[in-house]
Design a protein around this motif. Structure first.
Motif, PDB file in Angstrom:
ATOM      1  N   GLY A 171       0.702  -1.116   0.109  1.00 41.10           N
ATOM      2  CA  GLY A 171      -0.262  -0.195  -0.027  1.00 41.10           C
ATOM      3  C   GLY A 171       0.862   1.306  -0.277  1.00 41.10           C
ATOM      4  O   GLY A 171       0.530   2.259  -0.599  1.00 41.10           O
ATOM      5  N   ARG A 172       1.835   1.268   0.636  1.00 39.93           N
ATOM      6  CA  ARG A 172       2.798   2.294   0.856  1.00 39.93           C
ATOM      7  C   ARG A 172       3.522   2.550  -0.691  1.00 39.93           C
ATOM      8  O   ARG A 172       3.812   3.705  -1.053  1.00 39.93           O
ATOM      9  CB  ARG A 172       3.950   2.117   1.718  1.00 39.93           C
ATOM     10  CG  ARG A 172       3.165   2.244   3.081  1.00 39.93           C
ATOM     11  CD  ARG A 172       4.296   2.286   4.264  1.00 39.93           C
ATOM     12  NE  ARG A 172       3.879   2.277   5.632  1.00 39.93           N
ATOM     13  CZ  ARG A 172       4.563   2.149   6.859  1.00 39.93           C
ATOM     14  NH1 ARG A 172       5.630   1.925   6.844  1.00 39.93           N
ATOM     15  NH2 ARG A 172       3.942   2.151   7.925  1.00 39.93           N
ATOM     16  N   LYS A 210       3.070   5.813  -2.926  1.00 44.20           N
ATOM     17  CA  LYS A 210       4.226   6.378  -3.523  1.00 44.20           C
ATOM     18  C   LYS A 210       4.433   6.813  -4.703  1.00 44.20           C
ATOM     19  O   LYS A 210       4.501   7.791  -5.356  1.00 44.20           O
ATOM     20  CB  LYS A 210       5.633   6.030  -2.918  1.00 44.20           C
ATOM     21  CG  LYS A 210       5.937   6.162  -1.559  1.00 44.20           C
ATOM     22  CD  LYS A 210       7.191   5.411  -1.284  1.00 44.20           C
ATOM     23  CE  LYS A 210       7.623   5.538   0.367  1.00 44.20           C
ATOM     24  NZ  LYS A 210       8.748   5.053   0.498  1.00 44.20           N
ATOM     25  N   LEU A 211       3.782   5.703  -5.634  1.00 43.35           N
ATOM     26  CA  LEU A 211       3.625   6.068  -6.915  1.00 43.35           C
ATOM     27  C   LEU A 211       2.586   6.940  -7.509  1.00 43.35           C
ATOM     28  O   LEU A 211       2.741   7.612  -8.172  1.00 43.35           O
ATOM     29  CB  LEU A 211       3.452   4.681  -7.727  1.00 43.35           C
ATOM     30  CG  LEU A 211       3.397   4.269  -9.096  1.00 43.35           C
ATOM     31  CD1 LEU A 211       4.616   4.716  -9.652  1.00 43.35           C
ATOM     32  CD2 LEU A 211       2.861   3.136  -9.511  1.00 43.35           C
ATOM     33  N   LEU A 212       1.588   6.897  -6.537  1.00 36.58           N
ATOM     34  CA  LEU A 212       0.138   7.665  -6.939  1.00 36.58           C
ATOM     35  C   LEU A 212       0.991   9.205  -6.644  1.00 36.58           C
ATOM     36  O   LEU A 212       0.493  10.126  -7.316  1.00 36.58           O
ATOM     37  CB  LEU A 212      -0.912   7.306  -6.159  1.00 36.58           C
ATOM     38  CG  LEU A 212      -1.959   8.006  -6.504  1.00 36.58           C
ATOM     39  CD1 LEU A 212      -2.566   7.739  -7.903  1.00 36.58           C
ATOM     40  CD2 LEU A 212      -3.277   7.639  -5.330  1.00 36.58           C
ATOM     41  N   ARG A 217      -0.711  17.321  -6.418  1.00 39.40           N
ATOM     42  CA  ARG A 217      -1.791  17.871  -5.302  1.00 39.40           C
ATOM     43  C   ARG A 217      -2.439  16.774  -4.437  1.00 39.40           C
ATOM     44  O   ARG A 217      -2.662  17.117  -3.327  1.00 39.40           O
ATOM     45  CB  ARG A 217      -2.903  18.411  -6.251  1.00 39.40           C
ATOM     46  CG  ARG A 217      -2.496  19.756  -6.802  1.00 39.40           C
ATOM     47  CD  ARG A 217      -3.637  20.230  -7.843  1.00 39.40           C
ATOM     48  NE  ARG A 217      -4.817  20.677  -6.627  1.00 39.40           N
ATOM     49  CZ  ARG A 217      -5.858  21.086  -7.031  1.00 39.40           C
ATOM     50  NH1 ARG A 217      -6.248  21.041  -8.321  1.00 39.40           N
ATOM     51  NH2 ARG A 217      -6.885  21.412  -6.168  1.00 39.40           N
ATOM     52  N   LEU A 218      -2.391  15.505  -4.731  1.00 38.84           N
ATOM     53  CA  LEU A 218      -2.910  14.431  -4.124  1.00 38.84           C
ATOM     54  C   LEU A 218      -2.160  14.348  -2.735  1.00 38.84           C
ATOM     55  O   LEU A 218      -2.287  14.028  -1.773  1.00 38.84           O
ATOM     56  CB  LEU A 218      -3.056  13.199  -4.850  1.00 38.84           C
ATOM     57  CG  LEU A 218      -3.467  11.875  -3.960  1.00 38.84           C
ATOM     58  CD1 LEU A 218      -4.706  12.394  -3.380  1.00 38.84           C
ATOM     59  CD2 LEU A 218      -3.572  10.700  -4.813  1.00 38.84           C
TER      60      LEU A 218
END
Length: 130
Positions: free
Chosen positions: A11-12, A16-18, A24-25
């Motif tokens: 999930g981390r 991080k990729l996102l 802005r996210l």
């Protein structure tokens, strides 16, 4: 939506990729994570100072939902300030247990016509047995 400490390793990595794809996210997530510090303050003055700094950090981010959230917090600041006092911090387990006792009393009190008697039953449910 999960807190960083509650995420798995996968999930981390996905988050991080996102964040690399959407800055802005990333800013919104950091603001969300940092706001959780508010609940740790024991002094209303320091809590208010933290809130003003958090709100100033929000100023140029163009995150409308956060702006609305900050306005709502400002409107309800008296309740948040009351929470900062140590005597007002009640463990949630106690609150949930009390709510369950009240629900049980209400189920048993189906035929009661007097609200004052129901109130008395709720108030006395926590007294020790004699």
């Amino acid at each position: 939506m999960s807190r960083w400490g509650n995420l798995s390793t996968e999930g981390r990595a996905a988050l991080k990729l996102l964040f690399k794809a959407n800055r802005r996210l990333n800013k919104a997530y950091l603001l969300k994570e940092s706001f959780a510090q508010l609940w740790d303050y024991r002094s209303p003055i320091w809590a208010l100072r933290f809130f003003y700094q958090w709100r100033n950090a929000l100023r140029w981010q163009r995150l409308d939902p956060f702006e609305r959230f900050a306005q709502m917090v400002a409107i309800h600041w008296d309740g948040i300030e009351a929470y900062c006092h140590e005597e007002n911090k009640v463990p949630l387990g106690f609150v949930e247990g009390l709510n369950n006792k009240i629900r049980a009393i209400q189920r048993r009190a189906y035929g009661y016509r007097d609200e004052e008697y129901l109130r008395l039953k709720i108030l006395t449910c926590m007294l020790p047995k004699m």
